[in-house]
Write an enzyme that holds these catalytic residues in place. Structure first.
Site, PDB file in Angstrom:
ATOM      1  CB  ALA A  45      -0.923   0.030   1.296  1.00  0.00           C
ATOM      2  CG  PHE A 118      -6.251   9.264  -1.284  1.00  0.00           C
ATOM      3  CD1 PHE A 118      -4.934   9.901  -1.594  1.00  0.00           C
ATOM      4  CD2 PHE A 118      -6.218   7.706  -1.149  1.00  0.00           C
ATOM      5  CE1 PHE A 118      -4.003   8.751  -1.732  1.00  0.00           C
ATOM      6  CE2 PHE A 118      -5.118   6.927  -1.309  1.00  0.00           C
ATOM      7  CZ  PHE A 118      -4.089   7.254  -1.575  1.00  0.00           C
ATOM      8  CD  GLN A 231     -11.202   0.442  -5.587  1.00  0.00           C
ATOM      9  OE1 GLN A 231     -10.260   0.024  -4.521  1.00  0.00           O
ATOM     10  NE2 GLN A 231     -12.279   0.987  -4.983  1.00  0.00           N
ATOM     11  CG  HIS A 233      -5.761   1.631  -8.265  1.00  0.00           C
ATOM     12  ND1 HIS A 233      -5.166   2.665  -8.986  1.00  0.00           N
ATOM     13  CD2 HIS A 233      -5.473   1.958  -6.940  1.00  0.00           C
ATOM     14  CE1 HIS A 233      -4.776   3.625  -8.156  1.00  0.00           C
ATOM     15  NE2 HIS A 233      -4.837   3.286  -6.951  1.00  0.00           N
ATOM     16  CG  LEU A 243      -0.977   0.716  -6.397  1.00  0.00           C
ATOM     17  CD1 LEU A 243      -2.136   1.005  -7.140  1.00  0.00           C
ATOM     18  CD2 LEU A 243      -1.074   0.547  -4.839  1.00  0.00           C
ATOM     19  CD  GLU A 246      -7.376   7.294  -4.813  1.00  0.00           C
ATOM     20  OE1 GLU A 246      -7.557   6.101  -5.325  1.00  0.00           O
ATOM     21  OE2 GLU A 246      -8.472   8.078  -4.374  1.00  0.00           O
ATOM     22  NE  ARG A 277      -8.376   4.016  -5.095  1.00  0.00           N
ATOM     23  CZ  ARG A 277      -7.598   3.050  -4.320  1.00  0.00           C
ATOM     24  NH1 ARG A 277      -7.937   1.949  -3.757  1.00  0.00           N
ATOM     25  NH2 ARG A 277      -6.596   3.816  -3.786  1.00  0.00           N
ATOM     26  CG  HIS A 342      -6.107  -1.914  -6.125  1.00  0.00           C
ATOM     27  ND1 HIS A 342      -4.846  -2.073  -5.957  1.00  0.00           N
ATOM     28  CD2 HIS A 342      -6.536  -0.753  -5.086  1.00  0.00           C
ATOM     29  CE1 HIS A 342      -4.538  -1.451  -5.009  1.00  0.00           C
ATOM     30  NE2 HIS A 342      -5.199  -0.730  -4.615  1.00  0.00           N
ATOM     31  NE  ARG A 377     -10.173  -0.656  -0.825  1.00  0.00           N
ATOM     32  CZ  ARG A 377      -9.018   0.110  -0.998  1.00  0.00           C
ATOM     33  NH1 ARG A 377      -8.791   1.405  -0.225  1.00  0.00           N
ATOM     34  NH2 ARG A 377      -7.997  -0.448  -1.771  1.00  0.00           N
TER      35      ARG A 377
END
Lengths: 565, 229
Positions: A45, A118, A231, A233, A243, A246, A277, A342, A377
């Site tokens: 993360a 975010f 989800q 991303h 990743l 964000e 997202r 994601h 989320r």
């Protein structure tokens, strides 16, 4: 026989936080992890963890209530509202706790925890440590488990639950080092096995984040909730899908297509790149599908205008990844990105205490569905979920085991061990010739196409048939490799079995949900339908495939309205 | 054609480790880890190696690659000229193939009290710490405990008591933290013959760290602190 009052499966953030909570209550707790805790996927993360601390000057009037509302709205009203309200109320305390344990958060000018904007949030409330927040928190919690001297079984893979009548009484686990299969008794078992992203090929997740973790309770009769909500991303590196946080957009990065257009003005005119997202990912994919992407595969995430100083200070980890993996410096060039699978909003059906319908069995973190994220989320809420609900599950389980006898249920555990030994020995003598990894590769190819960002009846019914065909072929796989120590083939075959069964639940749930909500978007039913589908999907395992039923969504404070950004 | 030469050892059958060669057609841009996965899934499923994040942040796949310790996931096969020689991390017992026993590494790590021991009772909110104070931690906190430094350190070969680069860097990480109140004890613990004074400043750890951290510098700093306060 090994016994712990509470046994935690998974050494990522939710598992470690649950273990610390139990240890603080002086309960005998053990952690079983198929890795070493600091290897866990939580460490990947990047961008941060949400809490309404109001540390950023632009967020001076932010409150937990506003964070709660943003989370409910982000969920497209599928969250059980008690859960996001609890989580966002607890958020500041949860963050201060980690900070008090030494987590190296970035700082504001006053020396407080720094916060950045975010997606889908009304205020900059994402607390961060540069762009490595997950790594820092994971190290911090791992350090605390050492301080508390919590017994950890590293590189033991749990393969099944053990039940005594209608109560979970432990697990069956493979010690990778010795190759021995063992029963571990416990009065309460907490699963914190993470997400199932690796059912999909284009995943941002770690290689071992398969559906095996949720498949184990699913096979034992525990329902999986809302599995169709996956989800994507918006920004994962092309082509490896690593990743790109964000935080890149939070710090001011923009998205542009082949024509040089900043296309998010079409999809979220107010929030632009910081929409939620699901909306940003669909925007990017629409550009690619309609021919405005590069090589029909990606668009650009452009950070160049942020300047070298800001990139080096706030996003050095991103630069390290692009340099390492595609030899590109984001100070000089825009980053090629595409949406990547994601996060699983769905998971093991639990209540707000982390308790599942199976007595003595709990779950927390991404493998669980409380439900706090509903249909979508918000970025920065997953790390928060792990620490808030990890702690709550650990404390609830500690309460549950208080009056229980401290002895393993030897007979039930021995029966379960024998059953699993027989299953494993059958895998060694199969006379089939299918390669399990080919089957897994085919599954991972079909999932983004059939249950991806855009879905419809035809795609998903084809997908369901294809999964059933793969399951049929899986019955005829070649024998697994023999060998005792670190026999990864044995484990991967089980992981793939989990992928197939859980993917089927994703597909069946999506097919039955004839509406669009959050991460589940259907071209043939492109509106949310609260009248018929404001409800949770529950999938129960049967050998013939998932049996679906539904449960009520808890609406308390916020009545559903249309989501606009 | 890509060629992988891998040091293999099967505790069930082998007395000694031996090399095995695999060849296959790999696409451009393939990493060493992807090559290993290709072999495992299509050629030889008895091959044992650790892997997890494939993004150079989890530390699972540290190994000896064409003469240097590195993470398999961040090493491109092309850059090695298509010929890859792999051995497990040194100074740790081999369990199977490229999988070594990491327990000695983590045992050393645990010895340095790798957790914050607060100077004072925590405030109601966060401890205040300036960005400048926090930045002092930057060079140390990115360690992913991959043990590449441990494998590369010749002192580890001769003295298993030596705490090693990663553990020593961890000690400094807390000594340098304004929130920690245990600097004196920490320093006393590492300023010994099995701690910083066992380091011969060979710079291997600095050379191999896949996160480009500098444990050699951390150890030098600890020596200075121990000698001159």
């Amino acid at each position: 026989m090994i016994f712990h009052d509470i046994l935690i499966v998974g050494g990522g953030l939710a598992g470690l936080r649950a273990a610390i909570a139990a240890a603080e209550k002086k309960v005998d707790v053990g952690i079983v992890t198929k890795l070493y805790p600091p290897r866990s996927h939580s460490g990947q993360a990047q961008g941060g963890i949400n809490a309404a601390l109001a540390n950023n000057p632009k967020a001076h009037d932010d409150t937990p209530e506003k964070h709660g509302f943003d989370t409910v709205k982000g969920s497209d009203y599928l969250a059980d509202q008690e859960a996001p309200i609890f989580m966002t109320q607890q958020a500041p305390e949860a963050i201060f706790e980690i900070e008090h344990w030494g987590c190296p958060f970035s700082r504001t000018e006053e020396g407080k925890i720094a916060q950045r904007p975010f997606g889908g949030a009304g205020y900059p409330r994402t607390c961060y440590g540069i762009d490595k927040t997950g790594h820092y928190i994971l190290q911090t919690l791992f350090e605390q488990t050492i301080k508390h001297n919590i017994k950890t079984y590293n590189e033991w893979v749990v393969i099944a639950l053990a039940k005594d009548m209608d109560t979970c009484c432990g697990v069956i686990a493979l010690n990778m080092h010795s190759g021995e299969l063992q029963a571990i008794g416990a009065n309460a078992v907490i699963f914190a096995t993470g997400g199932s992203g690796r059912m999909y090929g284009n995943s941002t997740n770690a290689l071992t984040s398969t559906a095996f973790g949720v498949a184990i309770p699913y096979w034992a009769g525990v329902p999986l909730k809302d599995m169709e909500f996956v989800q994507f991303h918006p920004t994962s590196l092309y082509p490896s899908n690593i990743l790109m946080t964000e935080g890149c957009r939070g710090e001011g990065g923009i998205l542009v297509n082949k024509d040089g257009d900043r296309f998010m003005n079409k999809y979220a005119p107010k929030a632009m790149e910081l929409g939620p997202r699901d909306i940003v990912a669909r925007g990017i994919m629409t550009e690619i599908i309609e021919g405005r992407g590069f090589e029909d595969s990606y668009v650009y995430l452009d950070l160049r205008h942020l300047g070298k100083a800001k990139i080096m200070e706030r996003l050095p980890g991103i630069r390290e990844i692009t340099l390492d993996f595609i030899g590109l410096d984001p100070i000089e060039e825009p980053i090629p990105i595409q949406p990547g699978t994601h996060y699983c909003m769905g998971g093991i059906d639990t209540n707000i205490d982390g308790a599942s319908p199976l007595k003595g069995f709990y779950a927390a973190g991404e493998c669980a569905c409380v439900s706090v994220h509903g249909a979508n989320r918000l970025g920065g809420n997953s790390l928060l979920e792990t620490v808030v609900f990890g702690k709550r599950a650990g404390a609830s389980a500690a309460e549950y085991v208080k009056d229980k006898s401290k002895q393993p249920k030897t007979n039930a555990l021995k029966r379960a061990l024998k059953r699993e030994e027989e299953n494993l020995s059958q895998m060694l003598v199969s006379n089939g010739n299918e390669n399990p990894y080919t089957i897994n590769a085919e599954l991972k190819n079909l999932m983004p196409l059939r249950a991806g960002l855009f879905r419809d009846e035809k795609l998903m019914s084809d997908g369901l048939e294809e999964i059933k065909a793969l399951k049929e072929r899986f019955r005829k796989i070649r024998p697994v490799a023999s060998g005792s120590s670190f026999n990864f083939d044995k484990i991967w075959v089980l992981e793939i079995k989990g992928n197939l069964d859980v993917a089927e639940a994703v597909m069946a749930g999506g097919l039955a949900r004839k509406e669009s909500r959050g991460g589940h978007y259907r071209r043939d039913f492109d509106k949310r339908d609260d009248k018929n589908f404001l409800k949770h999907t529950l999938a129960t395992y049967t050998p013939e495939g998932p049996k679906l039923s539904y449960s009520k969504v808890q609406i308390t404070k916020y009545q559903p309205v249309e989501r606009k950004y | 054609m890509t060629e992988f030469r891998i040091l293999r050892y099967d505790p069930d059958n082998d007395k000694e480790p031996h090399f095995q060669i695999y060849t296959f057609d790999g696409p451009k841009g393939m990493t060493v880890l992807e090559g290993l996965i290709h072999i495992f899934e299509n050629i030889d499923s008895t091959l044992a190696f650790r892997s997890m994040c494939r993004a150079a942040v989890c530390g699972s796949c540290a190994m000896h690659i064409n003469g240097l310790y590195n993470l398999a996931c961040r090493t491109q096969i092309d850059k090695l000229g298509g010929k890859v020689t792999l051995r497990p991390l040194a100074h740790l017992p081999i369990i199977k193939d490229l999988v070594v026993d990491l327990e000695p590494f983590f045992e050393q790590y645990k010895k340095v009290m790798p957790y914050l021991i607060p100077k004072e009772d925590p405030p109601e909110k966060e401890y205040l710490q300036s960005e400048k104070e926090r930045k002092k931690l930057d060079p140390w906190v990115d360690c992913i405990l991959c043990a590449a430094c441990y494998g590369s350190c010749p002192v580890e070969a001769t003295d298993p008591e030596y705490l090693g680069p990663a553990a020593l860097m961890k000690a400094l990480r807390f000594i340098d933290d304004t929130r920690d109140g245990n600097a004196k004890e920490r320093l006393a613990f590492v300023a010994t013959d099995f701690g910083v004074f066992r380091c011969h400043t060979i710079f291997n750890c600095q050379k191999v760290c896949p996160k480009t951290l500098d444990p050699t510098k951390a150890i030098a700093k600890l020596k200075m602190k121990a000698l001159f306060g």
